[in-house]
Enzyme design. Structure first.
Site, short mmCIF file in Angstrom:
data_model
loop_
_atom_site.label_atom_id
_atom_site.label_comp_id
_atom_site.label_asym_id
_atom_site.label_seq_id
_atom_site.Cartn_x
_atom_site.Cartn_y
_atom_site.Cartn_z
N SER A 148 0.81 -1.22 0.00
CA SER A 148 0.00 0.00 0.00
C SER A 148 0.85 1.26 0.00
O SER A 148 1.82 1.37 0.75
CB SER A 148 -0.91 -0.02 1.25
OG SER A 148 -1.64 1.17 1.39
N SER A 200 -5.64 13.46 -3.09
CA SER A 200 -6.49 14.66 -3.02
C SER A 200 -5.94 15.79 -2.17
O SER A 200 -6.38 16.93 -2.32
CB SER A 200 -7.87 14.27 -2.49
OG SER A 200 -7.78 13.79 -1.16
N HIS A 228 -10.76 10.79 -7.08
CA HIS A 228 -10.59 12.20 -7.41
C HIS A 228 -10.25 12.42 -8.88
O HIS A 228 -9.77 13.50 -9.26
CB HIS A 228 -9.52 12.82 -6.51
CG HIS A 228 -9.96 12.92 -5.09
ND1 HIS A 228 -10.68 13.98 -4.58
CD2 HIS A 228 -9.81 12.05 -4.05
CE1 HIS A 228 -10.93 13.79 -3.31
NE2 HIS A 228 -10.43 12.61 -2.96
N LYS A 259 -18.17 13.12 -6.57
CA LYS A 259 -17.24 14.21 -6.83
C LYS A 259 -17.39 14.68 -8.28
O LYS A 259 -18.20 15.55 -8.56
CB LYS A 259 -15.82 13.79 -6.47
CG LYS A 259 -15.67 13.54 -4.96
CD LYS A 259 -14.28 13.11 -4.58
CE LYS A 259 -14.10 13.06 -3.07
NZ LYS A 259 -14.94 12.07 -2.37
N THR A 288 -26.29 -3.47 3.64
CA THR A 288 -26.54 -2.03 3.55
C THR A 288 -27.64 -1.75 2.55
O THR A 288 -27.63 -2.29 1.43
CB THR A 288 -25.26 -1.28 3.10
OG1 THR A 288 -24.23 -1.53 4.05
CG2 THR A 288 -25.50 0.21 3.04
N THR A 289 -28.60 -0.91 2.94
CA THR A 289 -29.64 -0.48 2.01
C THR A 289 -29.01 0.19 0.79
O THR A 289 -28.08 0.98 0.92
CB THR A 289 -30.60 0.50 2.70
OG1 THR A 289 -31.23 -0.18 3.80
CG2 THR A 289 -31.66 1.02 1.75
N THR A 374 -6.46 14.52 8.62
CA THR A 374 -6.56 14.44 7.16
C THR A 374 -5.19 14.57 6.51
O THR A 374 -4.89 13.92 5.50
CB THR A 374 -7.51 15.54 6.63
OG1 THR A 374 -8.76 15.45 7.34
CG2 THR A 374 -7.77 15.38 5.16
#
Length: 422
Positions: A148, A200, A228, A259, A288-289, A374
């Site tokens: 990664s 980003s 992005h 985005k 999940t709905t 962030t």
């Protein structure tokens, strides 16, 4: 004896004080986040209204991830209205129960075509798509190691962690270090290289072709986050991989509908077997709905439109280049990069928030401070995102306003706090 036992009994934990202590620490560091109460004006984006203390203030938004303004596009809005009028509001459940509508099926087909893949799979967000897919891949591939990039998004980091397998971190966009990591693994070890196309916060772009070369050399899968970039790059908006002519070499592409496409939701595009396996085993998908039909319809209209229109992409790139040049001309330091992201380095959380508060209160310019977690501590910044809709006049006002603050206080601590308080 009973009295002694009662006297030694511990008082119950004060839960509220724990929450307050945690918040106090964030406040002390100067990185407490305040949400701006905004209302966008349909048809006049990036203009909006800000509500504070019962008073509204006209502002210009300079930090939206609706990069092309497609959230305001007539085709998108019309498609969403049509869907609501036709089928109502909600999807009715998870995809497995009653939440698969024809809009979802059409949208997945459109996404697969966009990326030149056999199939696609919708999620409620690109965050969930990354988390659920990466975690599930590790479980489906026993002994898998994920290699990664060190600057990967939090959603990728969480997915890798939730998978519970081994991981190796390579230096950001460093092909040599990536090869060292891959070379350290036995050739028959299942491995996935996970990286982004556009990072980003810095605006850096990954060397996708070189990474694919290493993947082929060392028998690894490639997992590319194009969040992005989709809608914004490539002849049809397929992202950086499409722009660079290497989309067919990437095994799994993650993207967003929130985005460049201006709506909401996330997805992966890959082989039919891969998408089917994730659909069948990923808890983040199964339980999940599904996204509302109107959301799917709006995203479908946006993708179809941007596959054919080059106007928005060309204007977007011009606006980004122009803003970078104009900010540099007034002495404002920009983090170097070749994407549409315009990061203005500040380097201090208190200072960063003071700048954005001043821009909002005094100049009617809305930019959110980007602080830890962030970005790393000491790299706090403004993150400007020009859109095709930003006019020359709005850009001139932004540059003049930031330039005035920089001239008055070239990144010295404390002065911006004073300016914000005046």
């Amino acid at each position: 004896m009973l009295k002694k036992s009662l006297g030694e009994a511990k008082l119950p934990m004060n839960y509220e004080s724990k929450f307050e202590d945690a918040l106090a620490a964030v406040h002390r560091e100067g990185r407490y986040r305040v949400f701006a109460d905004l209302r966008r004006r349909r048809g006049s984006f990036p203009e909006a209204e800000r509500f504070a203390s019962g008073v509204s203030q006209p502002i210009t938004v300079w930090c939206s991830n609706d990069y092309l303004g497609m959230g305001q596009h007539p085709n998108v809005i019309a498609a969403m209205h049509e869907a609501i009028d036709s089928v109502g509001a909600g999807s009715g459940g998870t995809r497995n129960i009653s939440g698969t509508t024809h809009y979802h099926v059409e949208l997945e087909s459109e996404i697969a075509d966009l990326h030149g893949k056999e199939a696609a799979l919708l999620f409620t967000s690109a965050y969930v798509a990354n988390d659920a897919t990466l975690a599930t891949l590790v479980k489906l591939l026993p002994g898998c190691v994920i290699v990664s990039d060190e600057k990967n998004h939090a959603s990728m980091i969480e997915g890798i962690r939730h998978g519970g397998g081994r991981k190796l971190i390579f230096r950001h966009n460093d092909i040599e270090d990536l090869e060292v990591k891959l070379k350290s693994l036995p050739h028959d070890t299942p491995k996935i290289i996970a990286f982004e196309s556009v990072y980003s916060m810095d605006g850096h772009i990954a060397p996708i072709a070189a990474i694919c070369d290493l993947a082929e050399k060392y028998g690894a899968m490639t997992y590319l986050d194009e969040v992005h970039a989709v809608g914004i790059y490539g002849p049809r908006g397929g992202g950086i991989a499409e722009r660079d002519g290497v989309m067919h070499r990437v095994d799994i592409i993650n993207g967003t509908l929130a985005k460049g496409f201006g709506v909401m939701g996330g997805y992966i595009a890959a082989s039919r077997a891969c998408c089917d396996a994730i659909r069948s085993f990923a808890s983040g998908f199964i339980f999940t709905t599904s996204i509302a039909p109107a959301i799917a319809a709006g995203a479908l209209a946006s993708i179809r439109y941007l596959k054919g229109s080059q106007i928005e992409r060309a204007r977007h790139q011009e606006r980004a280049r122009t803003l970078k040049a104009r900010l540099s001309s007034v002495g404002v330091h920009i983090v170097p990069g070749h994407s549409h992201i315009v990061p203005v380095l500040v380097g201090d959380p208190v200072h960063c928030k003071a700048i954005t508060d001043t821009l909002l209160d005094r100049f009617g310019i809305y930019v959110q401070p980007i602080n830890y977690p962030t970005v790393p501590r000491g790299t706090e910044r403004l993150r400007l995102t020009p859109t095709p809709q930003h006019t020359d006049a709005q850009m001139a006002h932004l540059v003049a306003s930031i330039g005035e603050l920089w001239a008055a206080c070239p990144l010295s601590k404390g002065v911006m706090t004073k300016l914000a308080a005046e």
